[in-house]
Design an enzyme around this catalytic site. Structure first.
Site, short mmCIF file in Angstrom:
data_model
loop_
_atom_site.label_atom_id
_atom_site.label_comp_id
_atom_site.label_asym_id
_atom_site.label_seq_id
_atom_site.Cartn_x
_atom_site.Cartn_y
_atom_site.Cartn_z
N GLU A 64 -31.70 0.06 -25.02
CA GLU A 64 -31.90 0.59 -23.67
C GLU A 64 -30.92 1.92 -23.37
O GLU A 64 -29.88 1.20 -24.68
CB GLU A 64 -32.17 0.30 -22.77
CG GLU A 64 -32.02 0.74 -21.42
CD GLU A 64 -31.27 -0.65 -20.44
OE1 GLU A 64 -30.62 -0.06 -19.79
OE2 GLU A 64 -31.64 -1.47 -20.25
N GLU A 69 -25.49 -1.04 -38.17
CA GLU A 69 -25.21 -2.02 -39.98
C GLU A 69 -26.25 -1.47 -40.10
O GLU A 69 -27.63 -1.29 -39.08
CB GLU A 69 -25.12 -2.84 -39.18
CG GLU A 69 -25.15 -4.19 -41.22
CD GLU A 69 -25.55 -5.77 -40.80
OE1 GLU A 69 -25.24 -5.77 -42.04
OE2 GLU A 69 -24.89 -5.94 -39.75
N HIS A 103 -34.84 -5.86 -25.02
CA HIS A 103 -34.12 -5.09 -25.61
C HIS A 103 -32.51 -5.48 -25.75
O HIS A 103 -32.35 -6.09 -24.85
CB HIS A 103 -34.42 -3.69 -24.38
CG HIS A 103 -34.18 -3.81 -23.11
ND1 HIS A 103 -34.86 -4.16 -22.14
CD2 HIS A 103 -33.28 -3.94 -22.63
CE1 HIS A 103 -34.27 -4.32 -21.38
NE2 HIS A 103 -33.19 -3.87 -21.71
N ASN A 155 -24.56 6.57 -17.22
CA ASN A 155 -23.92 6.58 -15.96
C ASN A 155 -23.68 7.88 -15.60
O ASN A 155 -22.45 8.80 -16.13
CB ASN A 155 -22.66 5.96 -15.57
CG ASN A 155 -22.75 4.55 -15.98
OD1 ASN A 155 -23.86 3.69 -14.52
ND2 ASN A 155 -22.39 3.82 -16.91
N HIS A 158 -22.44 -4.96 -33.74
CA HIS A 158 -23.60 -3.74 -33.85
C HIS A 158 -24.62 -3.88 -33.49
O HIS A 158 -25.44 -5.74 -33.41
CB HIS A 158 -22.62 -3.14 -35.05
CG HIS A 158 -23.33 -4.87 -36.15
ND1 HIS A 158 -22.47 -5.80 -36.66
CD2 HIS A 158 -24.47 -4.96 -36.66
CE1 HIS A 158 -22.99 -6.72 -37.27
NE2 HIS A 158 -24.28 -6.81 -37.64
N ARG A 206 -24.03 1.32 -23.38
CA ARG A 206 -23.82 2.02 -22.44
C ARG A 206 -23.46 3.59 -23.11
O ARG A 206 -22.95 3.44 -24.41
CB ARG A 206 -23.04 2.24 -21.70
CG ARG A 206 -23.24 0.87 -20.29
CD ARG A 206 -22.08 0.46 -19.50
NE ARG A 206 -22.85 -0.47 -18.37
CZ ARG A 206 -22.43 -1.62 -18.68
NH1 ARG A 206 -21.93 -2.08 -19.98
NH2 ARG A 206 -22.95 -1.95 -17.51
#
Length: 181
Positions: A94, A167, A26, A98, A121, A30
């Site tokens: 993923e 992309e 993965h 937070n 990207h 964030r």
């Protein structure tokens, strides 16, 4: 047996035997607001959440998403088995949230493309670049670059809710990419 690799300075001549079975599982981004990001990745790009993991003591959550083809995956129902299964897959995204960032009006993550540049990207391959672009337009997705713009034709860049670039390519349109004109 040698695994194929273009040869360039720094590339090992042989795949080290100790790396047998290694795979890229993965990539993590964030995100400020998980609801906005999950809506984008599930509704616009067709990804599904395989597993959500919460870490209350550290105040963050992880969402593992994938673009699974219908009927090709037997996803375990048991959450422990599904967690282990998720970490065995390839091509997972993923999203890390937070807690509390969604309530901070001026909060932003660095997208990697502003100065200083770093991360660039992620990329999705689509069967029909024009149809995908039309879909993005219909869904109000922000374009960085359309297929007919710039020096690299047939390559699209869009942004997700956090400003990360994505992309979009149609593989069969790229056979001449990187070859002299």
């Amino acid at each position: 047996m040698t695994t194929f690799s273009e040869q360039h300075p720094g590339v090992a001549a042989e795949v080290p035997p100790a790396t047998r079975g290694f795979r890229l599982n993965h990539t993590m981004l964030r995100v400020k607001d998980p609801a906005a990001s999950l809506a984008f990745y599930s509704r616009v790009l067709g990804m599904r959440v395989l597993r959500k993991l919460d870490f209350p003591e550290m105040k963050f959550s992880l969402f593992f998403l994938a673009r699974l083809e219908d009927g090709k995956h037997d996803v375990p129902q048991d959450v422990g088995e599904r967690t282990a299964w998720t970490f065995q897959q390839e091509g997972i995204l993923e999203l890390t949230h937070n807690w509390g960032t969604e309530d901070q009006a001026d909060f932003r993550y660095h997208d990697g493309n502003a100065q200083p540049q770093g991360f660039g990207h992620i990329c999705f391959s689509v069967p029909d670049l024009q149809a995908a672009s039309t879909w993005f337009d219909e869904n109000g997705v922000e374009f960085v670059k359309r297929a007919d713009q710039g020096k690299m034709k047939n390559v699209v860049f869009i942004k997700d809710p956090d400003g990360y670039w994505i992309e979009i390519v149609q593989a069969d349109l790229l056979a001449q990419l990187g070859r002299p004109a």
